[in-house]
Design a protein around this motif. Sequence first.
Motif, PDB file in Angstrom:
ATOM      1  N   GLN A 149      70.556  48.678  17.604  1.00 45.23           N
ATOM      2  CA  GLN A 149      70.270  49.887  17.924  1.00 45.23           C
ATOM      3  C   GLN A 149      68.854  49.606  18.082  1.00 45.23           C
ATOM      4  OE1 GLN A 149      71.005  52.804  15.219  1.00 45.23           O
ATOM      5  NE2 GLN A 149      69.030  53.313  14.732  1.00 45.23           N
ATOM      6  N   VAL A 150      67.836  50.811  18.939  1.00 49.11           N
ATOM      7  CA  VAL A 150      66.453  50.812  19.755  1.00 49.11           C
ATOM      8  C   VAL A 150      66.938  51.910  19.542  1.00 49.11           C
ATOM      9  CG1 VAL A 150      64.844  50.229  20.558  1.00 49.11           C
ATOM     10  CG2 VAL A 150      66.634  48.562  20.805  1.00 49.11           C
ATOM     11  N   LEU A 151      65.304  52.301  19.128  1.00 46.07           N
ATOM     12  CA  LEU A 151      65.189  53.961  18.549  1.00 46.07           C
ATOM     13  C   LEU A 151      63.880  54.291  19.727  1.00 46.07           C
ATOM     14  CD1 LEU A 151      65.014  57.215  17.729  1.00 46.07           C
ATOM     15  CD2 LEU A 151      63.549  55.909  15.516  1.00 46.07           C
ATOM     16  N   PHE A 152      64.205  54.960  21.365  1.00 46.46           N
ATOM     17  CA  PHE A 152      63.115  55.123  22.193  1.00 46.46           C
ATOM     18  C   PHE A 152      61.912  56.552  21.603  1.00 46.46           C
ATOM     19  CE2 PHE A 152      66.829  52.763  23.655  1.00 46.46           C
ATOM     20  CZ  PHE A 152      65.913  51.890  24.246  1.00 46.46           C
ATOM     21  N   HIS A 153      61.280  56.763  22.330  1.00 50.26           N
ATOM     22  CA  HIS A 153      60.381  57.728  22.658  1.00 50.26           C
ATOM     23  C   HIS A 153      59.112  57.682  23.708  1.00 50.26           C
ATOM     24  CE1 HIS A 153      57.413  60.652  20.943  1.00 50.26           C
ATOM     25  NE2 HIS A 153      56.654  60.124  21.115  1.00 50.26           N
ATOM     26  N   ASP A 154      60.523  57.723  24.795  1.00 50.09           N
ATOM     27  CA  ASP A 154      59.961  58.014  25.494  1.00 50.09           C
ATOM     28  C   ASP A 154      60.577  58.911  26.853  1.00 50.09           C
ATOM     29  OD1 ASP A 154      59.841  56.968  28.685  1.00 50.09           O
ATOM     30  OD2 ASP A 154      59.576  55.176  28.018  1.00 50.09           O
ATOM     31  N   VAL A 155      60.105  59.502  27.628  1.00 51.82           N
ATOM     32  CA  VAL A 155      60.744  60.371  28.786  1.00 51.82           C
ATOM     33  C   VAL A 155      60.774  60.388  29.832  1.00 51.82           C
ATOM     34  CG1 VAL A 155      58.310  62.446  28.199  1.00 51.82           C
ATOM     35  CG2 VAL A 155      57.969  60.622  29.578  1.00 51.82           C
ATOM     36  N   THR A 156      61.198  58.994  30.117  1.00 48.91           N
ATOM     37  CA  THR A 156      61.842  58.518  31.091  1.00 48.91           C
ATOM     38  C   THR A 156      63.207  58.363  30.888  1.00 48.91           C
ATOM     39  OG1 THR A 156      60.374  56.549  30.883  1.00 48.91           O
ATOM     40  CG2 THR A 156      62.519  56.726  32.723  1.00 48.91           C
ATOM     41  N   PHE A 157      63.849  59.378  32.157  1.00 49.69           N
ATOM     42  CA  PHE A 157      65.217  59.843  32.521  1.00 49.69           C
ATOM     43  C   PHE A 157      66.380  59.211  31.658  1.00 49.69           C
ATOM     44  CE2 PHE A 157      65.453  57.724  35.916  1.00 49.69           C
ATOM     45  CZ  PHE A 157      66.302  57.014  36.417  1.00 49.69           C
ATOM     46  N   THR A 158      66.380  57.788  31.625  1.00 45.62           N
ATOM     47  CA  THR A 158      67.291  56.687  30.849  1.00 45.62           C
ATOM     48  C   THR A 158      66.859  56.365  30.323  1.00 45.62           C
ATOM     49  OG1 THR A 158      68.367  55.805  33.001  1.00 45.62           O
ATOM     50  CG2 THR A 158      69.442  58.267  32.143  1.00 45.62           C
ATOM     51  N   MET A 159      66.841  55.566  28.894  1.00 43.12           N
ATOM     52  CA  MET A 159      67.108  54.183  28.671  1.00 43.12           C
ATOM     53  C   MET A 159      67.722  53.768  28.105  1.00 43.12           C
ATOM     54  SD  MET A 159      63.279  54.417  29.062  1.00 43.12           S
ATOM     55  CE  MET A 159      62.483  53.050  27.393  1.00 43.12           C
ATOM     56  N   GLY A 160      67.369  52.769  27.469  1.00 47.19           N
ATOM     57  CA  GLY A 160      68.477  51.073  26.927  1.00 47.19           C
ATOM     58  C   GLY A 160      68.343  49.954  27.148  1.00 47.19           C
ATOM     59  N   GLN A 161      69.278  49.787  26.101  1.00 49.57           N
ATOM     60  CA  GLN A 161      68.693  47.883  25.924  1.00 49.57           C
ATOM     61  C   GLN A 161      69.796  47.171  25.989  1.00 49.57           C
ATOM     62  OE1 GLN A 161      69.722  50.033  23.482  1.00 49.57           O
ATOM     63  NE2 GLN A 161      70.366  48.978  21.644  1.00 49.57           N
ATOM     64  N   VAL A 162      69.996  45.738  26.710  1.00 50.19           N
ATOM     65  CA  VAL A 162      70.606  44.991  26.967  1.00 50.19           C
ATOM     66  C   VAL A 162      70.864  43.831  26.450  1.00 50.19           C
ATOM     67  CG1 VAL A 162      71.032  43.191  28.673  1.00 50.19           C
ATOM     68  CG2 VAL A 162      70.657  45.676  29.229  1.00 50.19           C
ATOM     69  N   VAL A 163      71.840  43.292  25.046  1.00 47.12           N
ATOM     70  CA  VAL A 163      71.477  42.040  24.778  1.00 47.12           C
ATOM     71  C   VAL A 163      72.933  40.844  25.774  1.00 47.12           C
ATOM     72  CG1 VAL A 163      72.955  41.280  22.281  1.00 47.12           C
ATOM     73  CG2 VAL A 163      71.949  43.511  23.023  1.00 47.12           C
ATOM     74  N   SER A 164      72.130  40.319  25.116  1.00 53.07           N
ATOM     75  CA  SER A 164      72.404  38.798  25.944  1.00 53.07           C
ATOM     76  C   SER A 164      72.501  37.505  25.720  1.00 53.07           C
ATOM     77  CB  SER A 164      71.871  38.657  27.868  1.00 53.07           C
ATOM     78  OG  SER A 164      69.891  38.190  27.018  1.00 53.07           O
ATOM     79  N   ARG A 165      73.139  36.629  26.007  1.00 53.24           N
ATOM     80  CA  ARG A 165      73.609  35.779  25.341  1.00 53.24           C
ATOM     81  C   ARG A 165      73.125  34.393  26.734  1.00 53.24           C
ATOM     82  NH1 ARG A 165      79.576  33.155  23.313  1.00 53.24           N
ATOM     83  NH2 ARG A 165      79.759  34.100  25.238  1.00 53.24           N
ATOM     84  N   ILE A 200      64.529  45.237  27.077  1.00 51.53           N
ATOM     85  CA  ILE A 200      65.325  46.461  27.863  1.00 51.53           C
ATOM     86  C   ILE A 200      64.815  46.574  28.926  1.00 51.53           C
ATOM     87  CG2 ILE A 200      63.644  49.085  27.311  1.00 51.53           C
ATOM     88  CD1 ILE A 200      63.443  47.370  24.967  1.00 51.53           C
ATOM     89  N   PRO A 201      65.192  46.679  29.829  1.00 56.48           N
ATOM     90  CA  PRO A 201      64.884  47.113  31.161  1.00 56.48           C
ATOM     91  C   PRO A 201      64.632  48.463  31.906  1.00 56.48           C
ATOM     92  CG  PRO A 201      67.030  47.871  30.836  1.00 56.48           C
ATOM     93  CD  PRO A 201      66.634  47.704  29.319  1.00 56.48           C
ATOM     94  N   ARG A 202      63.035  48.290  30.527  1.00 55.91           N
ATOM     95  CA  ARG A 202      62.353  49.017  31.558  1.00 55.91           C
ATOM     96  C   ARG A 202      60.319  48.626  31.171  1.00 55.91           C
ATOM     97  NH1 ARG A 202      65.253  51.578  33.605  1.00 55.91           N
ATOM     98  NH2 ARG A 202      66.319  54.372  34.060  1.00 55.91           N
ATOM     99  N   ALA A 203      59.500  48.546  32.138  1.00 53.88           N
ATOM    100  CA  ALA A 203      58.090  48.068  31.807  1.00 53.88           C
ATOM    101  C   ALA A 203      57.816  48.471  31.524  1.00 53.88           C
ATOM    102  CB  ALA A 203      57.139  47.505  32.970  1.00 53.88           C
ATOM    103  N   ARG A 204      56.710  48.648  29.943  1.00 51.69           N
ATOM    104  CA  ARG A 204      56.356  49.244  29.571  1.00 51.69           C
ATOM    105  C   ARG A 204      57.158  50.524  28.532  1.00 51.69           C
ATOM    106  NH1 ARG A 204      53.550  49.095  34.340  1.00 51.69           N
ATOM    107  NH2 ARG A 204      54.201  51.339  34.813  1.00 51.69           N
ATOM    108  N   ALA A 205      58.340  49.880  27.873  1.00 53.55           N
ATOM    109  CA  ALA A 205      58.612  51.175  27.028  1.00 53.55           C
ATOM    110  C   ALA A 205      58.516  51.722  25.561  1.00 53.55           C
ATOM    111  CB  ALA A 205      60.115  50.158  26.955  1.00 53.55           C
ATOM    112  N   LYS A 206      58.372  52.684  26.028  1.00 55.37           N
ATOM    113  CA  LYS A 206      57.738  53.396  24.792  1.00 55.37           C
ATOM    114  C   LYS A 206      59.070  53.154  23.605  1.00 55.37           C
ATOM    115  CE  LYS A 206      54.535  55.546  26.519  1.00 55.37           C
ATOM    116  NZ  LYS A 206      53.446  56.784  26.715  1.00 55.37           N
TER     117      LYS A 206
END
Length: 301
Positions: A219-235, A280-286
């Motif tokens: 789980q990630v709690l975002f505080h960002d005004v970018t229209f979509t945010m999310g995370q990717v879990v990879s192996r 998180i596929p965003r640079a400087r994600a908050k």
Amino acid sequence: MRRGSGNWGVGGRTPGIPGQCPGLGVGTYMPLTPKHEQRVERQTARKKNQSSAQGPAEAASFTYRRRASSCGESLGWEEQQPFLLAASETSAELQTLRREVSRLQRTGGPSEKGEGYLWLSPREQILEDSQHQDSGCWGKSSDGVEALENGERSRRRRAVKQKKKRSVLHLVPVNITSKEDSDVTEVMWQPALWRGRGLEAQGYVIRVWDAGIYLLYSQVLFHDVTFTMGQVVSREGQGRQETLFRCIRSMPSNPDWAYNSCYSAGVFHLHQGDTLSVIIPRARAKLSLSPHGTFLGLVKL
């Protein structure tokens, strides 16, 4: 209970009644004919007359020999009466013991009132009974002992497996790193809960030391005004890299309301040497670094 041994059972002597015939047994009553009763009475009167001239020791010895020699004969009602009373008491005691054994078998132990007896374990009972096998007494065979030992070994193995600690790792964020060239933000983790040796946190990744089936959650709690945010879990492992799951959330445009959490979980088979990471596929994600808002964890099933 073995036949012919001890003070109880068919063919044994009842305590406190010397001279009881072994052939009668406990609870046996053999009615006499009038002819036999008259013969016993005549023999008894003759023996009493003969013993009256003897001393107390000789009379007692004679009485014992008379009773012992009468085992092959039929006894009169007066001589049978004490034996039958003792047999009735013995039968009642045996019934009580049988009921107590049945109750203990159902409940698995003595009652809570403090009643109970010193019982042998099933293994000790079989071993004790098998010792009498060569003497003709009833008992369990060696196959029963071997089967019981195999069952005990199986129970021990299951107990050892249950005592082994399952690998559990729950991580909370320490810091984040933004990579402009790849347009991603990585999270550095530290253990908040760690049990077992199958998992290890190594900075930005988790290394798997014990292969198996794992529950993986993030789980990630975002505080960002970018229209979509999310995370990717990879192996990454065994020469390849793959995405296990991803989570995407829409974000409010108002900075005061731009809070949203993204949670995902799944069950995966992980191999020894695999490494897991959250990106998180965003640079400087908050995002929030609070342990209740952003976290990552694995539990071996």
